[in-house]
Design a protein around this motif. Sequence first.
Motif, mmCIF file in Angstrom:
data_model
loop_
_atom_site.group_PDB
_atom_site.id
_atom_site.type_symbol
_atom_site.label_atom_id
_atom_site.label_comp_id
_atom_site.label_asym_id
_atom_site.label_seq_id
_atom_site.Cartn_x
_atom_site.Cartn_y
_atom_site.Cartn_z
ATOM 1 N N VAL A 59 0.143 -26.342 -17.222
ATOM 2 C CA VAL A 59 -1.082 -26.600 -17.985
ATOM 3 C C VAL A 59 -1.312 -25.511 -19.024
ATOM 4 O O VAL A 59 -1.645 -25.789 -20.185
ATOM 5 C CB VAL A 59 -2.295 -26.719 -17.034
ATOM 6 N N GLN A 104 -9.481 -30.709 -10.618
ATOM 7 C CA GLN A 104 -8.434 -29.718 -10.354
ATOM 8 C C GLN A 104 -7.771 -29.236 -11.642
ATOM 9 O O GLN A 104 -7.636 -28.028 -11.871
ATOM 10 C CB GLN A 104 -7.372 -30.312 -9.432
ATOM 11 N N ILE A 105 -7.334 -30.179 -12.487
ATOM 12 C CA ILE A 105 -6.547 -29.833 -13.671
ATOM 13 C C ILE A 105 -7.411 -29.219 -14.769
ATOM 14 O O ILE A 105 -6.956 -28.343 -15.516
ATOM 15 C CB ILE A 105 -5.821 -31.080 -14.214
ATOM 16 N N VAL A 106 -8.636 -29.654 -14.884
ATOM 17 C CA VAL A 106 -9.501 -29.151 -15.958
ATOM 18 C C VAL A 106 -10.357 -27.980 -15.497
ATOM 19 O O VAL A 106 -10.427 -26.945 -16.178
ATOM 20 C CB VAL A 106 -10.392 -30.283 -16.514
ATOM 21 N N GLY A 115 -6.713 -24.001 -14.559
ATOM 22 C CA GLY A 115 -6.786 -25.264 -15.280
ATOM 23 C C GLY A 115 -6.983 -25.134 -16.772
ATOM 24 O O GLY A 115 -6.865 -24.056 -17.361
ATOM 25 N N ASP A 160 -8.585 -35.294 -9.692
ATOM 26 C CA ASP A 160 -7.501 -34.784 -10.531
ATOM 27 C C ASP A 160 -8.062 -34.036 -11.735
ATOM 28 O O ASP A 160 -7.559 -32.978 -12.120
ATOM 29 C CB ASP A 160 -6.606 -35.938 -11.000
ATOM 30 N N THR A 186 -6.521 -35.125 -21.921
ATOM 31 C CA THR A 186 -6.136 -35.333 -20.533
ATOM 32 C C THR A 186 -6.225 -36.814 -20.208
ATOM 33 O O THR A 186 -7.167 -37.495 -20.586
ATOM 34 C CB THR A 186 -7.031 -34.537 -19.565
ATOM 35 N N GLY A 191 -10.132 -26.315 -12.477
ATOM 36 C CA GLY A 191 -9.522 -25.430 -11.489
ATOM 37 C C GLY A 191 -9.272 -24.022 -12.001
ATOM 38 O O GLY A 191 -9.310 -23.747 -13.208
#
Length: 292
Positions: free
Chosen positions: A51, A73-75, A80, A70, A63, A77
Amino acid sequence: MSEVGFIGLGIMGGPMAANLVAAGHRVTGYNRSRGKVDRLVEQGGVAAGDVAEAVRGAEVIITMLPDSPDVEQIVLGEDGVLAHAPEGALLIDCSTIRPDVSRRVAEEGAARGIRVLDAPVSGGEPKAIDGTLSIMVGGAEEDFARAGAVLDAVGATVVHVGPAGAGQTVKAANQLVVAGNIGLLAEALVFLEAHGVDAEAGLRVLGGGLAGSAVLGAKEAKMRGREFAPGFRLELHHKDMGIVQSAARDAGLSIPLGSLVAQLVAASVARGEGGLDHSALYNRIAELNGKG
């Protein structure tokens, strides 16, 4: 043209990223499965190993992820998107998630100097490939204007629908209408076949009248041929109907038809058909009528 970081190169994200490359943007893509990143590179994009690498130096970050957890977590986190995105970048989340999560992403983005739009899409894989998606966008008007060159490369109908979270609310309404239409199309097909009518001819004439719809045009051949290779998986529509029901509860609303079709979608997933196209809802209608 923009430096774009693109995270999530699946059925929808992969074609969208490719269309951005074709429009002249420099696209750096990341996906958990490396094969999809390699495909983007073949199409002219740049590979990212994580990322942080995908968003480093990006003016625009897109995204396209499966669900609310999701995105969280991905943004949001620790490692992230928001932890690595340059200040002033524009984050466009095209995932279909809960409106409250989109609002939280916008709030946390603003606290870090990142502009955020929620921009879920509709049209399925064919329109993702063609670059003709319908995109409903929530967020600030000035951020929507800034996103124009990017969104126009992947969508044909791009509409600002309100503040943060509004895009997700409109997408929930979209999924409610689509699921209902698929369910009624399935019932109509079972009805026609039970009466011995030529289903292809019957549905063709229905498509030319008031009963016509984008769903009928896109899904009737799959249903007639019992060919349910996924364009949009039932398990994802099941997730989306959960979003609809949750948002309806939050607003104190009753959606009786939506609740019924949500149960049919849930039954299909429970029967192990979650990986099939959502037109496979036909199987439950057929089964209820002893035709399965």
